[in-house]
Design a protein around this motif. Sequence first.
Motif, PDB file in Angstrom:
ATOM      1  N   MET A 150       0.818  -1.216   0.000  1.00 46.74           N
ATOM      2  CA  MET A 150       0.000   0.000   0.000  1.00 46.74           C
ATOM      3  C   MET A 150       0.849   1.263   0.000  1.00 46.74           C
ATOM      4  O   MET A 150       0.357   2.335  -0.316  1.00 46.74           O
ATOM      5  CB  MET A 150      -0.961   0.007   1.186  1.00 46.74           C
ATOM      6  CG  MET A 150      -0.317   0.245   2.528  1.00 46.74           C
ATOM      7  SD  MET A 150      -1.541   0.255   3.901  1.00 46.74           S
ATOM      8  CE  MET A 150      -2.664   1.539   3.371  1.00 46.74           C
ATOM      9  N   ALA A 151       2.137   1.146   0.381  1.00 48.97           N
ATOM     10  CA  ALA A 151       2.988   2.331   0.420  1.00 48.97           C
ATOM     11  C   ALA A 151       4.450   1.926   0.305  1.00 48.97           C
ATOM     12  O   ALA A 151       4.843   0.831   0.723  1.00 48.97           O
ATOM     13  CB  ALA A 151       2.759   3.126   1.695  1.00 48.97           C
ATOM     14  N   VAL A 152       5.242   2.833  -0.257  1.00 48.80           N
ATOM     15  CA  VAL A 152       6.686   2.657  -0.385  1.00 48.80           C
ATOM     16  C   VAL A 152       7.354   3.857   0.270  1.00 48.80           C
ATOM     17  O   VAL A 152       6.999   5.007   0.001  1.00 48.80           O
ATOM     18  CB  VAL A 152       7.122   2.576  -1.862  1.00 48.80           C
ATOM     19  CG1 VAL A 152       8.640   2.429  -1.964  1.00 48.80           C
ATOM     20  CG2 VAL A 152       6.421   1.431  -2.574  1.00 48.80           C
ATOM     21  N   GLY A 153       8.320   3.589   1.141  1.00 51.45           N
ATOM     22  CA  GLY A 153       9.151   4.644   1.705  1.00 51.45           C
ATOM     23  C   GLY A 153      10.575   4.427   1.235  1.00 51.45           C
ATOM     24  O   GLY A 153      11.084   3.304   1.318  1.00 51.45           O
ATOM     25  N   ILE A 154      11.217   5.465   0.720  1.00 53.09           N
ATOM     26  CA  ILE A 154      12.561   5.306   0.175  1.00 53.09           C
ATOM     27  C   ILE A 154      13.451   6.484   0.560  1.00 53.09           C
ATOM     28  O   ILE A 154      13.025   7.641   0.497  1.00 53.09           O
ATOM     29  CB  ILE A 154      12.527   5.131  -1.366  1.00 53.09           C
ATOM     30  CG1 ILE A 154      13.936   4.977  -1.938  1.00 53.09           C
ATOM     31  CG2 ILE A 154      11.776   6.253  -2.048  1.00 53.09           C
ATOM     32  CD1 ILE A 154      13.964   4.534  -3.384  1.00 53.09           C
ATOM     33  N   GLY A 155      14.660   6.186   0.996  1.00 51.33           N
ATOM     34  CA  GLY A 155      15.640   7.211   1.326  1.00 51.33           C
ATOM     35  C   GLY A 155      16.745   7.237   0.287  1.00 51.33           C
ATOM     36  O   GLY A 155      17.222   6.179  -0.149  1.00 51.33           O
ATOM     37  N   LEU A 156      17.157   8.432  -0.136  1.00 51.72           N
ATOM     38  CA  LEU A 156      18.208   8.610  -1.138  1.00 51.72           C
ATOM     39  C   LEU A 156      19.357   9.438  -0.552  1.00 51.72           C
ATOM     40  O   LEU A 156      19.117  10.345   0.259  1.00 51.72           O
ATOM     41  CB  LEU A 156      17.648   9.322  -2.373  1.00 51.72           C
ATOM     42  CG  LEU A 156      16.535   8.613  -3.137  1.00 51.72           C
ATOM     43  CD1 LEU A 156      16.039   9.499  -4.284  1.00 51.72           C
ATOM     44  CD2 LEU A 156      17.016   7.270  -3.678  1.00 51.72           C
ATOM     45  N   PRO A 157      20.592   9.188  -0.986  1.00 51.90           N
ATOM     46  CA  PRO A 157      21.750   9.868  -0.397  1.00 51.90           C
ATOM     47  C   PRO A 157      22.025  11.247  -1.000  1.00 51.90           C
ATOM     48  O   PRO A 157      23.122  11.508  -1.526  1.00 51.90           O
ATOM     49  CB  PRO A 157      22.896   8.889  -0.695  1.00 51.90           C
ATOM     50  CG  PRO A 157      22.511   8.271  -1.999  1.00 51.90           C
ATOM     51  CD  PRO A 157      20.999   8.126  -1.930  1.00 51.90           C
ATOM     52  N   GLY A 158      21.037  12.116  -0.933  1.00 50.92           N
ATOM     53  CA  GLY A 158      21.200  13.471  -1.457  1.00 50.92           C
ATOM     54  C   GLY A 158      19.965  14.289  -1.145  1.00 50.92           C
ATOM     55  O   GLY A 158      18.962  13.757  -0.657  1.00 50.92           O
TER      56      GLY A 158
END
Length: 412
Positions: A150-158
Amino acid sequence: MIMETDHLLPNPLGAGGPSGPSGVFQLLRDGTPKTRTELADRTGMARSTINDRLAALTELGLVGSATDGASTGGRPPRRVALLPEARLVLAVDLGASHLRLAVCDLLNRQLAAAEEPVDIAAGPEQLLGRVLERADELLTRIGRERRAIMAVGIGLPGPVHFGTGRPSRPPIMPGWDGFDVPGWFRQHLSALVLVDNDVNIMALGEHSQLSRSAEHFLFVKVATGIGAGIISGGRLQRGAQGIAGDIGHVRVSSGDGIFCRCGNEGCLEAVASGSRIAAILREAGHPEISTGGDVVRLVDAGDLEAMGAVRQAGRDLGEVLAASISFLNPEVIAVGGRMAAAGEHLLAGVREVVFQRAMPLATQQLDIRQAVEHHGAGTRGASILALHHALSPAGVDALAAAAAASPAPAAD
């Protein structure tokens, strides 16, 4: 556009909150079964209204019957509860050189996880494709399909503009600037997609593991880069363009003549990151040292030069944190990232400068510690971020609207 308006700390909904199914759902989010009478008392709604709201939530597959409650005579009260595995969230921590991802249930319990090395410079299409491949593997492992997410959480290095989910001129991410990460995922998943800076999601993950409540918290990541995640007043602070906490590009006194990849001279990251410490040790006669991990191994082996270099990096970091403390007045500072594995050698340098330079009142009860989560803070924080929005009143209402427009099974 997604706006961050909700408080991160517990804020149970009582009477006066949203009156639709989402309002009742907020009282069940903790997973504790409740009777209809309890829900009616908490919301001020009539029992018939509570029944209607629960029927709608049951159709969405979010709640169901729990075991019978205790009876004081007569028929035991029937209780309802959140169904934790009715839906899933995909949590992704994508760093400069690693990919970590996990599939979690609605109580943020990790059901499956994976990790592998990657190169962020490979570009968004290739790496996000890899994320989806590994996600499919995890889903297969637990016997589920993509439609359960139902949901996606994503962290990016910038830097990331949180409202759009697009990276904004990230210095170590060629090809990512302005890329529509949520749009890419929506081509493959019918799910809400939240994208943030990796240090912000690590701050959320670490904050959730504190042994005591702290509304004012600073998480510092020291690895290939250096950054901070700020929680103030119980809210994650991102700033106007999403770069709040970018302490790696603050000038420090020991940085004269040392140029940073951002083009400026004397940045904290240029003098105290894992790659810089490794370069210092190579120049000192350790040609085998190439990464921050190598530095930590040398420290663990008792090498005095490595210990000294790490402690000096801690002093440089402490110089920036001393100024940050005057602005933010945190209760707890947790230091994580690859270089935090050097433990007290790094923290000793930080404390040395912080307690010398910061105001005594600000440091009287300040707790400067090594992060509890060494590798899992990013995925834990990404799932918290996803759940925070997907299960909010607005998120549940949107789910109900989508189900009404195009009915689909709630789970596999």
